[in-house]
Write a protein that holds these residues in place. Structure first.
Motif, mmCIF file in Angstrom:
data_model
loop_
_atom_site.group_PDB
_atom_site.id
_atom_site.type_symbol
_atom_site.label_atom_id
_atom_site.label_comp_id
_atom_site.label_asym_id
_atom_site.label_seq_id
_atom_site.Cartn_x
_atom_site.Cartn_y
_atom_site.Cartn_z
ATOM 1 N N GLU A 224 0.848 -1.194 0.000
ATOM 2 C CA GLU A 224 0.000 0.000 0.000
ATOM 3 C C GLU A 224 0.885 1.246 0.000
ATOM 4 N N ILE A 225 0.583 2.173 -0.896
ATOM 5 C CA ILE A 225 1.375 3.402 -1.039
ATOM 6 C C ILE A 225 0.912 4.442 -0.033
ATOM 7 N N ASN A 226 1.880 5.036 0.693
ATOM 8 C CA ASN A 226 1.551 6.086 1.663
ATOM 9 C C ASN A 226 1.765 7.488 1.121
ATOM 10 N N ASP A 227 2.721 7.658 0.208
ATOM 11 C CA ASP A 227 3.074 8.998 -0.256
ATOM 12 C C ASP A 227 3.768 8.883 -1.617
ATOM 13 N N LEU A 228 3.942 10.009 -2.272
ATOM 14 C CA LEU A 228 4.616 10.082 -3.568
ATOM 15 C C LEU A 228 5.881 10.921 -3.415
ATOM 16 N N MET A 229 6.949 10.530 -4.099
ATOM 17 C CA MET A 229 8.223 11.242 -3.962
ATOM 18 C C MET A 229 8.902 11.441 -5.318
ATOM 19 N N ILE A 230 9.363 12.663 -5.557
ATOM 20 C CA ILE A 230 10.225 12.977 -6.692
ATOM 21 C C ILE A 230 11.662 13.026 -6.196
ATOM 22 N N ILE A 231 12.544 12.253 -6.821
ATOM 23 C CA ILE A 231 13.968 12.280 -6.497
ATOM 24 C C ILE A 231 14.672 12.964 -7.663
ATOM 25 N N SER A 232 15.134 14.175 -7.437
ATOM 26 C CA SER A 232 15.763 14.980 -8.480
ATOM 27 C C SER A 232 17.275 14.884 -8.364
ATOM 28 N N CYS A 233 17.885 14.085 -9.285
ATOM 29 C CA CYS A 233 19.346 13.955 -9.346
ATOM 30 C C CYS A 233 19.825 14.747 -10.558
ATOM 31 N N ARG A 234 20.237 15.966 -10.338
ATOM 32 C CA ARG A 234 20.546 16.842 -11.461
ATOM 33 C C ARG A 234 21.943 16.601 -12.005
ATOM 34 N N LYS A 235 22.117 17.019 -13.240
ATOM 35 C CA LYS A 235 23.390 16.806 -13.932
ATOM 36 C C LYS A 235 24.523 17.646 -13.354
ATOM 37 N N ASP A 236 24.171 18.659 -12.530
ATOM 38 C CA ASP A 236 25.205 19.470 -11.889
ATOM 39 C C ASP A 236 25.632 18.899 -10.543
ATOM 40 N N GLY A 237 25.054 17.742 -10.178
ATOM 41 C CA GLY A 237 25.423 17.096 -8.932
ATOM 42 C C GLY A 237 24.513 17.424 -7.767
ATOM 43 N N GLY A 238 23.544 18.306 -7.970
ATOM 44 C CA GLY A 238 22.603 18.629 -6.908
ATOM 45 C C GLY A 238 21.528 17.568 -6.776
ATOM 46 N N LEU A 239 21.039 17.362 -5.569
ATOM 47 C CA LEU A 239 19.947 16.413 -5.346
ATOM 48 C C LEU A 239 18.940 16.993 -4.373
ATOM 49 N N ASN A 240 17.681 16.881 -4.733
ATOM 50 C CA ASN A 240 16.583 17.281 -3.856
ATOM 51 C C ASN A 240 15.470 16.255 -3.971
ATOM 52 N N THR A 241 14.761 16.060 -2.887
ATOM 53 C CA THR A 241 13.567 15.221 -2.919
ATOM 54 C C THR A 241 12.377 16.052 -2.466
ATOM 55 N N HIS A 242 11.241 15.800 -3.086
ATOM 56 C CA HIS A 242 10.000 16.452 -2.678
ATOM 57 C C HIS A 242 8.902 15.401 -2.645
ATOM 58 N N THR A 243 8.064 15.456 -1.635
ATOM 59 C CA THR A 243 6.956 14.515 -1.510
ATOM 60 C C THR A 243 5.638 15.248 -1.677
ATOM 61 N N ALA A 244 4.626 14.526 -2.064
ATOM 62 C CA ALA A 244 3.297 15.115 -2.238
ATOM 63 C C ALA A 244 2.789 15.692 -0.921
ATOM 64 N N SER A 245 3.061 14.985 0.171
ATOM 65 C CA SER A 245 2.562 15.433 1.469
ATOM 66 C C SER A 245 3.152 16.766 1.900
ATOM 67 N N GLU A 246 4.352 17.103 1.399
ATOM 68 C CA GLU A 246 4.948 18.410 1.709
ATOM 69 C C GLU A 246 4.048 19.551 1.266
ATOM 70 N N PHE A 247 3.270 19.318 0.225
ATOM 71 C CA PHE A 247 2.425 20.353 -0.352
ATOM 72 C C PHE A 247 0.947 20.111 -0.049
ATOM 73 N N GLY A 248 0.697 19.293 0.982
ATOM 74 C CA GLY A 248 -0.677 19.041 1.405
ATOM 75 C C GLY A 248 -1.452 18.140 0.466
ATOM 76 N N LEU A 249 -0.740 17.350 -0.337
ATOM 77 C CA LEU A 249 -1.392 16.467 -1.301
ATOM 78 C C LEU A 249 -1.260 15.011 -0.868
#
Length: 285
Positions: A224-249
């Protein structure tokens, strides 16, 4: 993001989904069906992306001033294609490496998968090294448990297939994840766009439909899925993650947004076809 041919039996063997990587097309029970990214691309306009070819051409020509030849003009027309293809290659390689990393420590139904990447990271292009390196650093800190890796889903109700990147369990929270290697921009400083959550909503809707189907027909192994996550691994070496719940979704909220996209897709397509060939001209050839 599928990087190879995939054939998957779903809904207790009632449907066979075949993804052909060379043409990037899905066939469900032998019938061609538009996938999630195809539908999104047809419905959602991207103003920044529309200007990108022009910006690439201007950048190319500015280096040729004050003398610009016909050859320069032709090269300018192709500048965005070369840049796009290079970025696509990077994204494909990073997705492959991440998939193999996750499969290397995943245990699904008692079967262990071995890491099969044959090249050292230092042998890949610099952008690949930076993007995948940032993922490895994040992985070592978060220590996610892979639940599923690169799997095909299909919605029987809405008639669309797709392939999600992974499902990860992080400290007991189960995330449906999508990996992005998109560069940062003014509108998306972390390389994450609002439509990324709509895309995850599409995968969730199809996944949840199959999970509920299996529950109603003798049980399921699907988590069962609890949340959704974007894993952003950019070509410049930066990484950020964002989840749906962070934005009230919730996942259901994102699935609802996807249904809006589907409604537009199923309505605008046929309407466009009719406008291209109005009834008054239908009998003429």
């Amino acid at each position: 993001m599928a990087t190879k041919d995939i054939e998957k039996s779903l809904y207790n063997g009632r449907h066979l989904v075949h993804f052909k990587n060379a043409s990037h097309r899905y066939y469900v029970d032998g019938i061609l069906r538009p996938g999630v990214t195809t539908i999104l691309g047809k419905v959602l306009a991207k103003p920044g992306l529309a200007l990108w070819p022009l910006n690439m051409a201007l950048k190319h020509l500015s280096a040729k001033l004050p003398t610009i030849t016909e050859k320069d003009l032709e090269a300018a027309r192709q500048a965005h294609i070369q840049k796009r293809d290079a970025g696509s290659d990077t994204g494909t390689i990073v997705h492959y490496l991440v998939e193999q990393k996750l499969r290397g420590i995943a245990q699904t139904r008692g079967q262990h998968f071995n890491f099969t990447a044959t090249s050292k990271l230092s042998e890949y292009p610099e952008e690949v090294q930076k993007a995948f390196g940032s993922f490895l650093a994040w992985f070592d800190v978060q220590a996610p448990l892979p639940v599923a890796v690169e799997q095909v889903v299909y919605s029987r109700t809405w008639k669309y297939p797709g392939t999600f990147d992974s499902i990860l369990d992080i400290e007991g929270v189960v995330y449906l994840c999508d990996l992005k290697t998109t560069n940062a921009s003014q509108d998306a400083p972390h390389g994450v766009y609002a439509e990324n959550f709509v895309q995850l909503g599409a995968y969730y809707l199809a996944y949840e439909e199959q999970r509920r189907y299996e529950l109603a027909h003798g049980g399921t192994s699907l988590a069962e899925i609890n949340d959704l996550m974007i894993i952003s691994c950019r070509k410049d070496g930066g990484l950020n993650t964002h989840t749906a719940s962070e934005f009230g979704l919730t996942p259901a909220n994102c699935a609802k947004l996807w249904k809006c996209i589907l409604t537009l897709h199923t309505t605008l397509g046929p309407l466009g076809n009719k406008l291209a060939r109005p009834p008054a001209l239908a009998g003429r050839s």
